[in-house]
Design a protein around this motif. Structure first.
Motif, short mmCIF file in Angstrom:
data_model
loop_
_atom_site.label_atom_id
_atom_site.label_comp_id
_atom_site.label_asym_id
_atom_site.label_seq_id
_atom_site.Cartn_x
_atom_site.Cartn_y
_atom_site.Cartn_z
N ALA A 104 13.70 17.78 12.71
CA ALA A 104 14.75 17.11 11.63
C ALA A 104 14.45 16.91 10.31
N GLY A 105 13.13 16.72 10.02
CA GLY A 105 12.84 16.58 8.67
C GLY A 105 12.81 17.98 8.03
N ARG A 106 12.72 19.17 8.80
CA ARG A 106 12.71 20.50 7.90
C ARG A 106 14.05 20.66 8.10
N ARG A 116 3.41 11.88 1.10
CA ARG A 116 4.57 12.69 1.37
C ARG A 116 5.96 12.28 1.00
N ARG A 117 6.03 11.01 0.66
CA ARG A 117 7.26 10.58 0.04
C ARG A 117 7.25 10.85 -1.36
N ARG A 118 5.93 10.64 -1.99
CA ARG A 118 6.01 11.00 -3.30
C ARG A 118 6.04 12.49 -3.64
N ARG A 119 5.62 13.34 -2.73
CA ARG A 119 6.07 14.73 -3.03
C ARG A 119 7.43 15.29 -2.83
N PHE A 120 8.26 14.52 -1.88
CA PHE A 120 9.57 14.57 -1.95
C PHE A 120 10.38 14.06 -3.07
N HIS A 121 9.96 13.05 -3.67
CA HIS A 121 10.66 12.62 -4.87
C HIS A 121 10.10 13.53 -6.05
N LEU A 150 -2.66 6.40 7.76
CA LEU A 150 -1.56 6.79 8.13
C LEU A 150 -0.38 6.54 6.92
N ILE A 151 -0.49 5.23 6.45
CA ILE A 151 0.43 4.67 5.56
C ILE A 151 0.47 5.50 4.24
N VAL A 152 -0.98 5.78 4.13
CA VAL A 152 -0.91 6.42 2.61
C VAL A 152 -0.72 7.76 2.92
N LEU A 177 0.81 -1.14 0.01
CA LEU A 177 -0.04 -0.17 -0.16
C LEU A 177 0.84 1.32 -0.05
N PHE A 178 1.86 1.31 0.81
CA PHE A 178 2.98 2.25 0.66
C PHE A 178 3.45 2.58 -0.49
N SER A 179 3.78 1.51 -1.28
CA SER A 179 4.27 1.59 -2.45
C SER A 179 3.32 2.19 -3.91
#
Length: 756
Positions: free
Chosen positions: A559-561, A158-163, A151-153, A97-99
């Motif tokens: 830390a993420g910031r 968020r990871r997709r936006r980062f990429h 939450l996983i979604v 699902l995360f993928s």
């Protein structure tokens, strides 16, 4: 991490957990169940291997493998709970699902989310055992599953936006590098367009007006004085425009000096053109105005050359620009440089549009530009779902669902009205999180204030005292607000203040709920003073407990910031370096072109106002034509002839005899068709005059721009400016059209190719 590493670890872990570990311990293991679980593990691993390339297929394969494993594995408890034989394999749907959230389009997420939740419900019902099913437990597991999968979604998106941000930064850096490689050529083509505009608009107007005055001077003597006045004023404007164009360090005014399309049309109306301007949505936006203005100016200049006195329509809308004429009278020859259509196309491409030009049905010419507008914008039925507000709304819903699942665990007679009020209070408490991305501090303040209102439900008697503890589970909302402040707050250095404020608020509410709880008579407090003392004593102690998760949330956000700031800083530095290199190459090219322009073009252009002030109309016409010829030679050296204007064979050399003085009126300007002076457009003979000492065989002899082969002659500054790489004209180099005399005349000469 390789794409097979995580699937291999999960498959190996599940096989070691069951059935290998029971076999090593000597416990009985059904051969059929073992075969089914091993096959399901291999199927799930094979699905996870392709989770990045085909995420939906991987999710479907993993869900099928998990269902097969649940149905084939033993239901008896292996360690803790019934049906825990395939507990490690049950992690694979989370990974899949995360993928999907990271690699698949957003429109597919609802179906993927629903499929995973449905599979979890099926597995939970099967593993609950027979004969009875605890539906209350299933409802709690469903709420927990919705919360966890949601939450996983969110984490996946968020990871997709980062990429996407990193890919966009890499694209900008690569574009800057490519711009640096072609910076000199880009600047050369840009200056060629601007020089062509100055030539086409100013010098052509002088030639047209002076030719008309020479031809009709006997019938209308007033035209001579008007033509001289116009040539003096326009010649000075031409010199100013050329000098600003090749200035080594042009001054940026910081404002948009591009005239409106209506003002542009007024200038051409003074030349006798009948122009209709249709602007249903007003003038172009500032981002597109310079390019649109340049295209319309070039198109109207072409109508002046090839359709003098004709009717012209100029229509602009956010998605289309149209300039067309009806053909007019006989055209003026020898004034086009063959670069107009190419320049219009380049300007259209610089703003993402496409330009086409050609004859229209019924006669005349049409220039049409398709602009980037609504057709190029991807729109959805619910665009807010794809933005930050959509992610915040999903988070609010998940927190409310989690609260609802917690309330189902309270079996001690919680009234439905009280349950509804508690749920409503949690919704109000979580709503400020909708603004956690845009205004993190304000969202945190809203969460804090609404949290303080929770004890009022117990004090007012709407919620029983023994159920007041359910209000404390909303602390997850407070922790989310702390994370938002740390990650997106306006003042990062003060974001740590959210930790004590949040922990203190939660502790204060918990102390009040404990102080007013009289359900246990043995520990009940009596009197206001005793309860206030209890609240004052318990608040700091409980705050220490809640400060631990609040500090953890703050640390993750901060830390993420910091990590994101460092990445963006490195990307910005690399982009700045590349842009500086591109700007330096463009500056060197500007030096080279400025040297070629000063060599001959400005000298001839300066003769135009001088001759006009002396009253020498023939000298004005000759100087303007010499300036046109020199400019054409310079442009030939910059970019060559475009493919839209093929060069015809040169005129016979014996027909052109140079003369030391300007020709009298009627010699080159009023030459009859077929004479040597009316050579085909594109050749130097078409714009030359008898005073020009060069032969048509060597058109580039005046002001050859390639002479300064090395740009080291002008001293380049150590910190060159960074000009915009856009192919739009500089406001300083695009002056508004000059007003011509009130008695324009359209001269009739030989035909010319419209494709110039």
């Amino acid at each position: 991490m390789a794409r097979w590493t995580l699937p291999a670890l999960l498959v190996a872990g599940q096989l070691l957990y069951w059935p290998v570990q029971p076999l090593l311990a000597g416990e009985p293991v059904g051969p059929l169940a073992a075969i089914v679980v091993v096959a399901a593990c291999l199927l799930a691993g094979a699905g996870l291997v392709q989770r990045r390339e085909r995420p939906l297929s991987a999710l479907a394969t993993v869900l099928a493998a998990d269902v097969i494993a649940v149905l084939g594995a033993p239901v008896d408890a292996q360690w803790v709970e019934t049906g825990d034989a395939v507990v490690i394999l049950s992690i694979t749907p989370f990974v899949a699902l995360f993928s999907v959230a990271v690699h698949a389009p957003g429109r597919l997420l609802p179906a993927a989310f629903a499929g995973v939740v449905a599979e979890q419900v099926l597995a939970s019902v099967v593993q609950d055992g027979e004969p009875g099913i605890d539906w209350v437990l299933q409802a709690q597991l469903l709420a927990a599953g919705v919360f966890v999968h949601g939450l996983i979604v969110l984490f996946g998106r968020r990871r997709r936006r980062f990429h996407a941000e990193r890919a966009e930064a890499a694209r900008r850096l690569d574009a800057a590098r490519q711009a640096g490689l072609v910076a000199a050529d880009t600047e050369r083509r840009r200056l060629a367009r601007e020089l062509h505009d100055v030539t086409a608009h100013h010098l052509t107007s002088i030639v047209v007006n002076s030719s008309a005055a020479e031809m009709l001077g006997d019938q209308r003597p007033e035209l001579r004085a008007e033509a001289l006045h116009f040539a003096a004023r326009t010649g000075r404007e031409t010199l100013d425009a050329l000098r600003r164009l090749v200035a080594i360090l042009p001054v940026t005014t910081g404002r948009d000096d591009t005239p409106s399309l209506g003002d542009l049309a007024d200038g051409f109306r003074a030349l006798g053109q009948r122009i209709t301007v249709d602007l249903p949505d007003g003038d172009p936006p500032p981002a597109h105005a310079p390019a649109i203005y340049g295209i319309v100016r070039e198109a109207l200049t072409n109508t002046l050359r090839y359709a003098p006195g004709g009717h012209v329509l100029v229509r602009y809308s956010p998605t289309e620009l149209l300039v067309e004429d009806d053909g007019g009278t006989a055209p003026v020859t020898g004034l086009g440089g063959g670069r107009g259509v190419t320049g219009m196309r380049e300007r259209a491409q610089s703003i993402g549009g496409d330009c086409t030009a050609g004859p229209r049905a019924g006669g005349g010419w049409r220039v049409r530009v398709v602009l980037p507008g609504e057709g190029g914008t991807v729109r959805t039925a619910y665009p807010w779902l794809r933005g930050p507000l959509g992610a915040s709304a999903v988070l609010v819903i998940l927190l409310v669902v989690a609260q609802a699942g917690i309330m189902t665990a309270d079996q001690d007679g919680l009234p439905r009205t009280a349950a509804a009020l508690i749920l409503l209070a949690q919704v109000v408490h979580a709503v400020p999180l909708l603004w956690r991305r845009r205004a993190a501090w304000w969202a945190f303040a809203g969460v804090t204030l609404t949290g303080l209102l929770s004890p009022l439900l117990v004090v007012a008697g709407a919620v029983p005292e023994q159920h007041g503890y359910l209000l404390l589970f909303s602390c997850a909302v407070d922790f989310a607000a702390v994370h938002a402040v740390a990650a997106r707050g306006a003042r990062p250095g003060l974001s740590w203040l959210a930790v004590p404020v949040s922990a203190g608020t939660i502790a204060f509410v918990a102390a009040i709920l404990l102080a007013i709880d009289d359900s246990d008579k043995e520990f009940a407090l009596h009197g206001t003073a005793e309860r206030m003392a209890f609240v004052a004593f318990m608040t700091p102690l409980v705050a220490i407990v809640f400060a631990i998760p609040a500090l953890a949330c703050w640390g993750v956000g901060f830390a993420g910031r910091r990590r994101g700031d460092r990445l963006r800083g490195r990307e910005a530095d690399g982009l700045t370096n590349e842009l500086e290199q591109a700007a330096f190459q463009a500056l060197l090219e500007r030096h080279r072109i400025a040297a070629g322009l000063h060599e001959d073009v400005l000298r001839h252009a300066a003769e135009v106002p001088g001759a006009a002030e002396r009253g020498d109309l023939a000298g004005v016409l000759a100087a303007a034509r010499r300036a046109l010829t020199a400019m054409r030679s310079l442009l030939d050296g910059l970019g060559g002839r475009p493919e839209t204007a093929p060069t015809p064979p040169p005129a016979p050399t014996p027909a052109l005899t140079p003369a030391p003085a300007p020709a009298p009126p009627g010699s080159p300007a009023a030459a009859p068709p077929g004479s040597p002076a009316a050579a085909p457009p594109g050749s130097p003979a078409a714009a030359s005059v008898p005073a020009t000492p060069s032969s048509p065989a060597t058109p580039s002899s005046p002001a050859t721009p390639s002479s300064p082969a090395t740009p080291s002659s002008p001293a380049a500054p150590s910190s060159p400016p960074i000009p915009s790489p856009a192919a739009t004209p500089s406001p300083a180099a695009t002056p508004s059209p000059p007003a011509l005399p009130s008695s324009p005349v359209s001269p009739s000469e030989v035909s010319s190719s419209r494709s110039e």
